[in-house]
Write an enzyme that holds these catalytic residues in place. Sequence first.
Site, PDB file in Angstrom:
ATOM      1  N   ARG A 230      12.915  16.134  78.800  1.00 45.76           N
ATOM      2  CA  ARG A 230      12.534  17.515  79.049  1.00 45.76           C
ATOM      3  C   ARG A 230      11.630  17.991  77.912  1.00 45.76           C
ATOM      4  O   ARG A 230      11.864  17.682  76.745  1.00 45.76           O
ATOM      5  CB  ARG A 230      13.769  18.423  79.133  1.00 45.76           C
ATOM      6  CG  ARG A 230      14.631  18.186  80.370  1.00 45.76           C
ATOM      7  CD  ARG A 230      13.914  18.618  81.640  1.00 45.76           C
ATOM      8  NE  ARG A 230      14.766  18.523  82.823  1.00 45.76           N
ATOM      9  CZ  ARG A 230      14.819  17.479  83.635  1.00 45.76           C
ATOM     10  NH1 ARG A 230      14.074  16.398  83.380  1.00 45.76           N
ATOM     11  NH2 ARG A 230      15.599  17.490  84.696  1.00 45.76           N
ATOM     12  N   GLU A 259       5.883  23.465  81.342  1.00 42.05           N
ATOM     13  CA  GLU A 259       5.144  22.851  82.437  1.00 42.05           C
ATOM     14  C   GLU A 259       5.342  23.660  83.730  1.00 42.05           C
ATOM     15  O   GLU A 259       6.374  24.304  83.905  1.00 42.05           O
ATOM     16  CB  GLU A 259       5.612  21.400  82.653  1.00 42.05           C
ATOM     17  CG  GLU A 259       7.078  21.276  83.031  1.00 42.05           C
ATOM     18  CD  GLU A 259       7.563  19.836  83.106  1.00 42.05           C
ATOM     19  OE1 GLU A 259       8.014  19.447  84.193  1.00 42.05           O
ATOM     20  OE2 GLU A 259       7.502  19.109  82.088  1.00 42.05           O
ATOM     21  N   HIS A 277       5.196  14.829  84.961  1.00 44.36           N
ATOM     22  CA  HIS A 277       6.631  14.790  85.254  1.00 44.36           C
ATOM     23  C   HIS A 277       6.891  13.904  86.471  1.00 44.36           C
ATOM     24  O   HIS A 277       7.548  14.314  87.442  1.00 44.36           O
ATOM     25  CB  HIS A 277       7.178  16.197  85.493  1.00 44.36           C
ATOM     26  CG  HIS A 277       8.667  16.300  85.266  1.00 44.36           C
ATOM     27  ND1 HIS A 277       9.286  17.456  84.863  1.00 44.36           N
ATOM     28  CD2 HIS A 277       9.661  15.380  85.381  1.00 44.36           C
ATOM     29  CE1 HIS A 277      10.584  17.266  84.756  1.00 44.36           C
ATOM     30  NE2 HIS A 277      10.835  15.999  85.057  1.00 44.36           N
TER      31      HIS A 277
END
Length: 318
Positions: A230, A259, A277
């Site tokens: 993360r 993000e 991601h």
Amino acid sequence: MTIPLLILIDSVQDYLPEIQARGFQPVYAPTAQTRADAIAQHGQDIRVVLTRGATGLKADEMAVMPKLELVCSLGVGYENIDLAAAHARGIIVTNGPGANAVSVADHAMALLLGVARHLPQADAWVRQGHWSGFMGPQVTGKRLGILGLGTIGLEIARRGANGFGMQVGYFNRRARPETGYTYFDNPRDLAAASDFLVIATPGGAGTRHLVDAQVLQALGPNGYLINIARGSVVDTDALISALSDGGIAGAGLDVVDGEPQVPQALLKLGNVVLTPHSAGRSPEAVAATVALFLKNATAHFAGQPVLTPVLDAHAQAA
């Protein structure tokens, strides 16, 4: 009778027919606007929500879903699902531990190799008509540090140790002597003993800025940071500073704090490899995570215990 299901993520679109065939009526809302519209229009009927840790589900959203019984996170993370609100309502929360671990570990090694060997830059250089070599350090035999030795961390460790003969060290909430890897009791000491530091921890308040300026300084000018966990685990300002002034050699990032917005200062750096991601988004991983979601949801609505419950906020604090 079908069970109304609110889907807040985009990676499962190809599986909507399968989900529907299992007795669920999907309401597909993967963007902020469609999410707000879907909750406003269908909130009174929704009984289950499919989300992921980064996407989450807020208390005020749960509040307008009086029939909500189950919230499922597609991946292992659940940091933005309000567990306290769910517990107060008796809503069960599940996650998907291990279902995409292989894909994420593969991606971690791809980022590690890509940033160390300058693969994006070399590819662009050749496409521009050049043919002179790029030099980057070899990975074999180097020191691999892993922050978080859970299912994903173990998969990364195996790839490093077995595939590249790397010396593996780790920091974890508890030591895991059965693995044979070297335990460090704090991230800074682990970073100082690493050539490549890979973040594989959960997100949330407990790991926020676990990698700060001191950890990056300990990693040093020849060290590389890889993050497939993360973005919140890393102090982004400290990372940009370390990358800009040579404090560390480079970074491979699948996640960024805040993000999908990425700081312009980070985008301008040539010693960073960025992916959106996507570490857990192989076809195999998505299929496995959807299958686990369906097992959890089917079990719950059949009156059986779910397979992978997330502890409620009270139990976690105990």
